[in-house]
Design a protein around this motif. Structure first.
Motif, PDB file in Angstrom:
ATOM      1  N   ILE A  76      12.659  -4.693 -12.903  1.00 56.35           N
ATOM      2  CA  ILE A  76      11.703  -5.343 -11.992  1.00 56.35           C
ATOM      3  C   ILE A  76      10.332  -5.335 -12.637  1.00 56.35           C
ATOM      4  O   ILE A  76       9.574  -6.280 -12.558  1.00 56.35           O
ATOM      5  CB  ILE A  76      11.701  -4.629 -10.629  1.00 56.35           C
ATOM      6  CG1 ILE A  76      12.997  -4.953  -9.893  1.00 56.35           C
ATOM      7  CG2 ILE A  76      10.483  -5.030  -9.798  1.00 56.35           C
ATOM      8  CD1 ILE A  76      13.164  -4.246  -8.582  1.00 56.35           C
ATOM      9  N   THR A  77      10.028  -4.238 -13.287  1.00 58.99           N
ATOM     10  CA  THR A  77       8.779  -4.159 -14.042  1.00 58.99           C
ATOM     11  C   THR A  77       8.925  -3.100 -15.119  1.00 58.99           C
ATOM     12  O   THR A  77       9.685  -2.144 -14.961  1.00 58.99           O
ATOM     13  CB  THR A  77       7.586  -3.804 -13.137  1.00 58.99           C
ATOM     14  OG1 THR A  77       6.440  -3.609 -13.968  1.00 58.99           O
ATOM     15  CG2 THR A  77       7.829  -2.530 -12.350  1.00 58.99           C
ATOM     16  N   LEU A 104       4.109   1.134 -11.638  1.00 62.11           N
ATOM     17  CA  LEU A 104       4.530   0.316 -10.502  1.00 62.11           C
ATOM     18  C   LEU A 104       6.000   0.512 -10.164  1.00 62.11           C
ATOM     19  O   LEU A 104       6.430   0.270  -9.041  1.00 62.11           O
ATOM     20  CB  LEU A 104       4.299  -1.168 -10.805  1.00 62.11           C
ATOM     21  CG  LEU A 104       2.874  -1.688 -10.713  1.00 62.11           C
ATOM     22  CD1 LEU A 104       2.830  -3.162 -11.115  1.00 62.11           C
ATOM     23  CD2 LEU A 104       2.341  -1.519  -9.301  1.00 62.11           C
ATOM     24  N   GLY A 157       9.569   1.589  -9.068  1.00 58.40           N
ATOM     25  CA  GLY A 157      10.091   2.535  -8.087  1.00 58.40           C
ATOM     26  C   GLY A 157      11.606   2.440  -8.004  1.00 58.40           C
ATOM     27  O   GLY A 157      12.222   3.029  -7.135  1.00 58.40           O
ATOM     28  N   ARG A 189      -6.973   1.084  -7.007  1.00 58.18           N
ATOM     29  CA  ARG A 189      -6.850   0.040  -5.996  1.00 58.18           C
ATOM     30  C   ARG A 189      -6.358  -1.257  -6.611  1.00 58.18           C
ATOM     31  O   ARG A 189      -5.592  -1.998  -5.997  1.00 58.18           O
ATOM     32  CB  ARG A 189      -8.203  -0.208  -5.329  1.00 58.18           C
ATOM     33  CG  ARG A 189      -8.610   0.853  -4.368  1.00 58.18           C
ATOM     34  CD  ARG A 189      -7.713   0.851  -3.145  1.00 58.18           C
ATOM     35  NE  ARG A 189      -7.836  -0.367  -2.366  1.00 58.18           N
ATOM     36  CZ  ARG A 189      -8.775  -0.586  -1.476  1.00 58.18           C
ATOM     37  NH1 ARG A 189      -9.669   0.337  -1.224  1.00 58.18           N
ATOM     38  NH2 ARG A 189      -8.823  -1.703  -0.793  1.00 58.18           N
ATOM     39  N   LEU A 229      -4.305  -1.738  -8.887  1.00 57.69           N
ATOM     40  CA  LEU A 229      -2.874  -1.740  -9.183  1.00 57.69           C
ATOM     41  C   LEU A 229      -2.033  -1.750  -7.906  1.00 57.69           C
ATOM     42  O   LEU A 229      -0.967  -2.327  -7.875  1.00 57.69           O
ATOM     43  CB  LEU A 229      -2.511  -0.520 -10.033  1.00 57.69           C
ATOM     44  CG  LEU A 229      -1.155  -0.621 -10.725  1.00 57.69           C
ATOM     45  CD1 LEU A 229      -1.205  -1.717 -11.784  1.00 57.69           C
ATOM     46  CD2 LEU A 229      -0.765   0.695 -11.360  1.00 57.69           C
ATOM     47  N   SER A 230      -2.532  -1.123  -6.844  1.00 57.07           N
ATOM     48  CA  SER A 230      -1.781  -1.035  -5.585  1.00 57.07           C
ATOM     49  C   SER A 230      -0.366  -0.538  -5.817  1.00 57.07           C
ATOM     50  O   SER A 230       0.597  -1.185  -5.444  1.00 57.07           O
ATOM     51  CB  SER A 230      -1.710  -2.402  -4.897  1.00 57.07           C
ATOM     52  OG  SER A 230      -2.936  -2.745  -4.375  1.00 57.07           O
ATOM     53  N   SER A 231      -0.241   0.597  -6.451  1.00 57.88           N
ATOM     54  CA  SER A 231       1.090   1.112  -6.761  1.00 57.88           C
ATOM     55  C   SER A 231       1.737   1.749  -5.537  1.00 57.88           C
ATOM     56  O   SER A 231       1.134   2.591  -4.880  1.00 57.88           O
ATOM     57  CB  SER A 231       0.999   2.156  -7.864  1.00 57.88           C
ATOM     58  OG  SER A 231       2.183   2.926  -7.887  1.00 57.88           O
ATOM     59  N   PRO A 232       2.969   1.381  -5.230  1.00 53.30           N
ATOM     60  CA  PRO A 232       3.638   2.002  -4.084  1.00 53.30           C
ATOM     61  C   PRO A 232       4.110   3.425  -4.390  1.00 53.30           C
ATOM     62  O   PRO A 232       4.455   4.164  -3.478  1.00 53.30           O
ATOM     63  CB  PRO A 232       4.829   1.075  -3.829  1.00 53.30           C
ATOM     64  CG  PRO A 232       5.079   0.357  -5.101  1.00 53.30           C
ATOM     65  CD  PRO A 232       3.769   0.313  -5.829  1.00 53.30           C
ATOM     66  N   LEU A 280       1.060   7.761  -4.843  1.00 49.73           N
ATOM     67  CA  LEU A 280       0.814   8.945  -4.022  1.00 49.73           C
ATOM     68  C   LEU A 280       2.057   9.803  -3.858  1.00 49.73           C
ATOM     69  O   LEU A 280       1.971  11.022  -3.721  1.00 49.73           O
ATOM     70  CB  LEU A 280       0.258   8.540  -2.662  1.00 49.73           C
ATOM     71  CG  LEU A 280      -1.180   8.028  -2.700  1.00 49.73           C
ATOM     72  CD1 LEU A 280      -1.736   7.910  -1.302  1.00 49.73           C
ATOM     73  CD2 LEU A 280      -2.067   8.921  -3.552  1.00 49.73           C
ATOM     74  N   ALA A 281       3.226   9.175  -3.886  1.00 44.56           N
ATOM     75  CA  ALA A 281       4.447   9.953  -3.725  1.00 44.56           C
ATOM     76  C   ALA A 281       4.587  10.969  -4.856  1.00 44.56           C
ATOM     77  O   ALA A 281       5.064  12.078  -4.652  1.00 44.56           O
ATOM     78  CB  ALA A 281       5.654   9.026  -3.692  1.00 44.56           C
ATOM     79  N   TYR A 282       4.164  10.596  -6.059  1.00 47.10           N
ATOM     80  CA  TYR A 282       4.369  11.479  -7.198  1.00 47.10           C
ATOM     81  C   TYR A 282       3.107  12.224  -7.620  1.00 47.10           C
ATOM     82  O   TYR A 282       3.178  13.277  -8.214  1.00 47.10           O
ATOM     83  CB  TYR A 282       4.928  10.691  -8.388  1.00 47.10           C
ATOM     84  CG  TYR A 282       6.299  10.177  -8.078  1.00 47.10           C
ATOM     85  CD1 TYR A 282       7.404  11.019  -8.172  1.00 47.10           C
ATOM     86  CD2 TYR A 282       6.489   8.886  -7.618  1.00 47.10           C
ATOM     87  CE1 TYR A 282       8.660  10.570  -7.838  1.00 47.10           C
ATOM     88  CE2 TYR A 282       7.753   8.433  -7.278  1.00 47.10           C
ATOM     89  CZ  TYR A 282       8.828   9.280  -7.392  1.00 47.10           C
ATOM     90  OH  TYR A 282      10.064   8.841  -7.045  1.00 47.10           O
ATOM     91  N   ARG A 336      -5.515  11.077  -3.185  1.00 46.81           N
ATOM     92  CA  ARG A 336      -5.353  10.282  -1.963  1.00 46.81           C
ATOM     93  C   ARG A 336      -6.621   9.503  -1.652  1.00 46.81           C
ATOM     94  O   ARG A 336      -6.590   8.310  -1.375  1.00 46.81           O
ATOM     95  CB  ARG A 336      -5.027  11.227  -0.790  1.00 46.81           C
ATOM     96  CG  ARG A 336      -3.646  11.063  -0.251  1.00 46.81           C
ATOM     97  CD  ARG A 336      -3.437  11.783   1.062  1.00 46.81           C
ATOM     98  NE  ARG A 336      -2.967  10.837   2.067  1.00 46.81           N
ATOM     99  CZ  ARG A 336      -1.728  10.311   2.055  1.00 46.81           C
ATOM    100  NH1 ARG A 336      -0.873  10.614   1.111  1.00 46.81           N
ATOM    101  NH2 ARG A 336      -1.375   9.448   2.985  1.00 46.81           N
ATOM    102  N   PHE A 364      -7.079   6.663  -4.005  1.00 46.28           N
ATOM    103  CA  PHE A 364      -6.160   5.549  -3.751  1.00 46.28           C
ATOM    104  C   PHE A 364      -6.650   4.697  -2.586  1.00 46.28           C
ATOM    105  O   PHE A 364      -6.588   3.473  -2.624  1.00 46.28           O
ATOM    106  CB  PHE A 364      -4.753   6.086  -3.458  1.00 46.28           C
ATOM    107  CG  PHE A 364      -3.746   5.001  -3.175  1.00 46.28           C
ATOM    108  CD1 PHE A 364      -3.092   4.353  -4.213  1.00 46.28           C
ATOM    109  CD2 PHE A 364      -3.470   4.613  -1.870  1.00 46.28           C
ATOM    110  CE1 PHE A 364      -2.180   3.336  -3.962  1.00 46.28           C
ATOM    111  CE2 PHE A 364      -2.548   3.598  -1.614  1.00 46.28           C
ATOM    112  CZ  PHE A 364      -1.912   2.965  -2.664  1.00 46.28           C
ATOM    113  N   PHE A 365      -7.141   5.362  -1.541  1.00 41.66           N
ATOM    114  CA  PHE A 365      -7.573   4.607  -0.367  1.00 41.66           C
ATOM    115  C   PHE A 365      -9.009   4.110  -0.492  1.00 41.66           C
ATOM    116  O   PHE A 365      -9.593   3.614   0.470  1.00 41.66           O
ATOM    117  CB  PHE A 365      -7.392   5.433   0.907  1.00 41.66           C
ATOM    118  CG  PHE A 365      -5.936   5.568   1.286  1.00 41.66           C
ATOM    119  CD1 PHE A 365      -5.224   4.461   1.728  1.00 41.66           C
ATOM    120  CD2 PHE A 365      -5.286   6.776   1.183  1.00 41.66           C
ATOM    121  CE1 PHE A 365      -3.882   4.563   2.068  1.00 41.66           C
ATOM    122  CE2 PHE A 365      -3.952   6.891   1.525  1.00 41.66           C
ATOM    123  CZ  PHE A 365      -3.240   5.787   1.968  1.00 41.66           C
TER     124      PHE A 365
END
Lengths: 327, 556
Positions: free
Chosen positions: B75-76, B81, B83, B155, B157-160, B163-165, B173, B176-177
């Motif tokens: 996908i990438t 990015l 996941g 921001r 990149l807006s990586s989903p 934050l999980a990792y 955090r 990111f926000f």
């Protein structure tokens, strides 16, 4: 005629506008969105909300649509969510190329097979062969593609195991003779999709050729040719055959739009990486920009094909005057 | 319209057709010929492939061999990015981070040579290797690592996955926000030293650093080339030399890889789809997955596949989940009754023909914390009926609807078996609803589903990744609404427990509580079934994505 074509073409933007807006709104009203799908299994709602905001996906639909339209008019169809780092245009053209190759082959095959079958039926009119040919072809036309493909797969891929169940590997497979001479042979992946595309299409061509050949056979110049003592083969080849072909051009447009329509199902069911299966994938993963681009391409192809059919028809049949007022 | 004009039209249409056909076939022939030239040459047919030898010629022995695998497009290839597992499989070969996983899933240093953890367990100091370089030869510095971690959370990149990792790093955090301009938890000490500070002493933080989100990218390339992921400059054991969408992707050994030169020179991934097993039988592939249709043939040692067949357990779990806030699943007796009245062992062995393994709990064999006992609810129709009798819904069972992903008109085979068994053993009627993937995810995230069937793939080899992340009452990924203070306390304690043995013991206790409360009924653990050609030595299907190509040898 020129004015008519221009008038018809002038409608195209409006049609595309309506189709694209409807698609745009429908896609966004549906449940789920590309951000959720692309996130994988760790989906933090706050993070996803932030991403939606960054990508402008939480703006009102008309605002988003206007933005999409503005970009699209400038040739920017956005970026795919399921193939990151590539623009939709980059992704869609190879898929269109696959569909075009297949569609073109199918189109040629419909005529190459349909015309002789029609001539044969006309030649043997009055015997059992004529209704047998036309009846079989009509039967094939009546089967929806979705119903046609599973038995084809069962027969050729499972029972006889001679054709692959799906996939795409280009038009030709090259056989090397002694490692020097390249012999292109049709790739085995082609046969099933071609069958699915063409089986329902033969009848349109064959019937028209048959009727027209029967009609030409009774015309004066054919009678004259026979009276001159020309052999029947010569009469058929020189007089009947060329003159019964003219009306066939008129089914060209119809056959083409049939192929465009069939692409969606056939490509998905047979795993062909064309624009039809691309659209299907995009819909299931809510890949908005791809859905939009593919829809616009399908709609344009449809409108242009129909227009082409009308133009050809008008050229061939002088009784049809395009753009003539209806009263 | 005269006859002549008609003829003229016909002729011109024909002429156009001929031109188009001619042109198309010429193009096709040319491109087709080209493609196959490459194909024959590389499959060792007529042409000879002369290796122009890597630059590091004075190394012991140059990498050799070539493996052909079936896969699909990533996908990438942007590690920050990605996941999904497919993308990760390529990314772990091309890129690297501070730490990586070895064949046995131990966390080992990669770009870092060593690291130290402060006494309070909050600060990690990594020392980079001196010989770590990008594929283009540039040295990897602490600055590169800091840039990459910042980029992952940016921001733009807006990586989903960021934050999980990486969300444990102090300030990540907020960054990111968009609430902060920098990440205080990332400090470059000098060229070869970087310090990461996390918000609580979480031992599993190290495991998270092995995921692509924490990998290092080349700043110069990323900032100068919009399309950099098409030929990325990573630090991993392999470099991408060719990628044609939907056709092939080629990885070539990085001869100066800092963890040791890979023995396999080249991996060719064929991306076009089609039956992998057929292509394997045609000697177009070296490894092919086996589907349920061919599993009997593969298992039969006397068949043509038998000698080549291998099975590898995977860190994936399929489960049924019950929404504990919706009747009748707000009553644990109902959840347990449903769980105890299905014969998962038989379904795994008969319905799935042993393709899957019955889940004996939440943790898969091989996971840290796995115990060799069956912790899951036993198949016991008698006890299930007793559970149901105790429930408040014994006489007034509401409609139960289980949602699964699917487009077909009928339920998946195991779901059909469950429905049959619930009817037979409990007299309970269950409906199945199929939903497309995107709708399913959004309904699941909003806790709208009364019950659903899903699967989880481990992201990193730590029990936290499934026990805590999906079940803690405060977790964003808790899709069942499950909440039990006793369970929460156990996993909260485990999060910061520094002693590994005590920590795993806490997870085991939490797992027992969880299985008893039964918001989940674990169904099966995944197994990967493959056939591997003789020429390939050392092939393995790791239970989760780890770099593996460099351990493989191919005699070809």
């Amino acid at each position: 005629m020129g004015a008519y074509v221009i008038r018809r073409l002038a409608w195209l933007p409006l049609i595309l506008f309506i189709v694209s807006f409807a698609t745009f709104a429908l896609a966004r009203f549906g449940p789920g969105d590309p951000v959720t799908v692309a996130a994988g299994q760790i989906r933090d709602p706050e993070v996803l909300a932030q991403i939606r905001q960054d990508k402008g996906l939480d703006d009102p639909i008309p605002v988003q649509y206007a933005r999409w339209l503005g970009d699209a008019v400038r040739g920017d169809f956005g970026e795919s969510f399921i193939q990151r780092g590539f623009t939709v245009s980059e992704l869609i053209f190879p898929k269109m190329w696959v569909s075009a190759q297949l569609g073109f082959l199918a189109l040629v095959m419909i005529f190459v097979v349909g015309i002789p079958l029609g001539l044969l039926a006309a030649r043997l009119a009055g015997t059992w062969v004529d209704p047998a040919i036309i009846g079989t072809l009509l039967f094939l036309q009546a089967i929806p593609v979705l119903v046609l493909i599973p038995p084809l797969l069962w027969l050729f891929a499972l029972q006889f195991n001679i054709l692959p169940v799906g996939g795409w590997d280009g038009i030709f497979e090259i056989w090397w003779i002694a490692g020097v001479i390249a012999v292109p042979i049709p790739d085995p992946h082609l046969y099933l999709p071609l069958l699915a595309f063409t089986l329902p299409g033969f009848v349109g061509v064959a019937r028209l050729v048959r009727i027209s050949a029967l009609e030409v056979n009774t015309l004066d110049y054919v009678r004259t040719a026979r009276a001159k003592g020309l052999s029947e083969a010569n009469v058929q080849w020189r007089h009947v055959f060329p003159n019964s072909l003219l009306p066939v051009i008129t089914v060209f447009g119809l056959a083409l739009s049939g192929i465009i329509e069939g692409a969606l199902f056939i490509e998905v069911l047979l795993g062909i990486p064309g624009i039809g299966s691309f659209l299907f994938e995009a819909v299931t993963s809510r890949d908005y920009d791809v859905i939009m681009a593919a829809t616009v391409i399908f709609a344009t192809a449809f409108v242009l094909t129909n227009l082409l059919a009308e133009i050809i028809y008008g050229l061939v049949d002088p009784r049809v005057r395009l753009g003539a007022s209806r009263n | 319209m005269s006859q002549n004009r008609l003829l003229a039209i016909l002729l011109s249409v024909l002429a156009v057709l001929v031109l188009v056909v001619g042109g198309l076939s010429a193009i096709l022939l040319l491109s087709g010929g080209d493609d196959d030239n490459g194909g024959t040459a590389s499959s060792g047919g007529g042409g000879t492939t002369t290796e122009t030898g890597g630059g590091g010629g004075n190394l012991a022995e140059p990498s050799s061999g070539r493996i052909r695998l079936a896969s699909s497009d990533p996908i990438t290839l942007d590690p920050h990015l990605a996941g999904d597992a497919t993308s990760a499989e390529y990314i772990v070969e091309i890129f690297g981070g501070l730490l990586t996983l070895d064949q046995d899933l131990n966390i080992v240093p990669d770009l870092a040579e060593s690291f130290e953890v402060s006494a309070d367990g909050l600060t990690y100091t990594f020392t980079l290797r001196e010989d770590a370089v990008f594929h283009d030869g540039r040295s990897v510095t602490a600055e590169d690592v800091a840039y990459s971690l910042n980029r992952a959370a940016s921001r733009e990149l807006s990586s989903p996955t960021a934050l999980a990792y990486l969300g444990d790093i102090v300030g990540m955090r907020e960054y990111f926000f968009g609430l902060a301009d920098s990440i205080p938890g990332i400090q470059v000490v000098d060229d070869r030293t970087i310090q990461l500070t996390i918000d609580a002493p979480k031992p599993y933080f190290l495991a998270k650093l092995t995921y692509p989100t924490a990998f290092v990218v080349d700043r110069q390339q990323v900032e100068s080339n919009r399309n950099w992921t098409r030929r990325p400059n990573g630090t991993g054991p392999y470099k991408l030399t060719e990628w044609r969408l939907g056709e092939r992707l080629v990885l070539e050994a990085n001869q100066s890889y800092h963890l040791g030169q890979p023995s396999l020179r080249e991996a060719v991934y064929l991306l076009s789809g089609g039956s992998a097993l057929t292509r394997w039988e045609n000697d177009e592939l070296d490894v092919a997955p086996i589907s349920v249709n061919d599993i009997d043939r593969a298992r039969d040692p006397n068949s043509d596949l038998g000698p080549y067949y291998e099975a590898f357990p995977q860190f994936t779990i399929s489960y049924l989940a019950f929404n504990v806030n919706q009747p009748p699943f707000d009553d644990p007796h109902v959840r347990r009754a449903l769980g105890m009245s299905i014969d998962r062992e038989r379904i795994a062995n008969v319905t799935f023909d042993g393709m899957l393994q019955k889940a004996t709990g939440i943790l898969m064999p091989g996971m840290p914390g796995f115990v060799d006992d069956d912790l899951s609810l036993p198949f016991d129709p008698e006890a299930a009926r007793a559970e149901l009798a105790q429930s408040q819904y014994a006489d007034n069972m509401p409609v139960i609807q289980i949602t699964e992903v699917g487009a077909g008109a009928e339920a998946s085979v195991d779901m059909q078996a469950f429905i049959e068994q619930w009817r037979e053993h409990l007299g309970v009627e269950v409906q199945v609803r199929q939903s497309d993937f995107a709708s399913f995810l959004s309904a699941q995230d909003q806790q709208q589903l009364q019950a659903f069937s899903a699967a989880w793939i481990m992201d990193y080899p730590d029990p936290e990744d499934v026990i805590d992340l999906l079940h803690h009452s405060g977790s964003q990924l808790n899709a069942t609404g499950y909440s039990n203070p006793e369970f929460d306390a156990l996993v909260e304690q485990a999060r910061v427990e520094q002693d590994p043995t005590t920590r795993l013991d806490l997870y085991r206790q939490a797992e027992v509580v969880l299985l008893e409360d039964a918001p989940w009924v674990p169904l099966y653990f995944g197994v990967s079934h493959v056939v591997v050609k003789d020429q390939v030595q050392g092939w393995f299907e790791p239970p989760m994505v780890v770099p593996r190509l460099r351990y493989i040898t191919v005699n070809r």
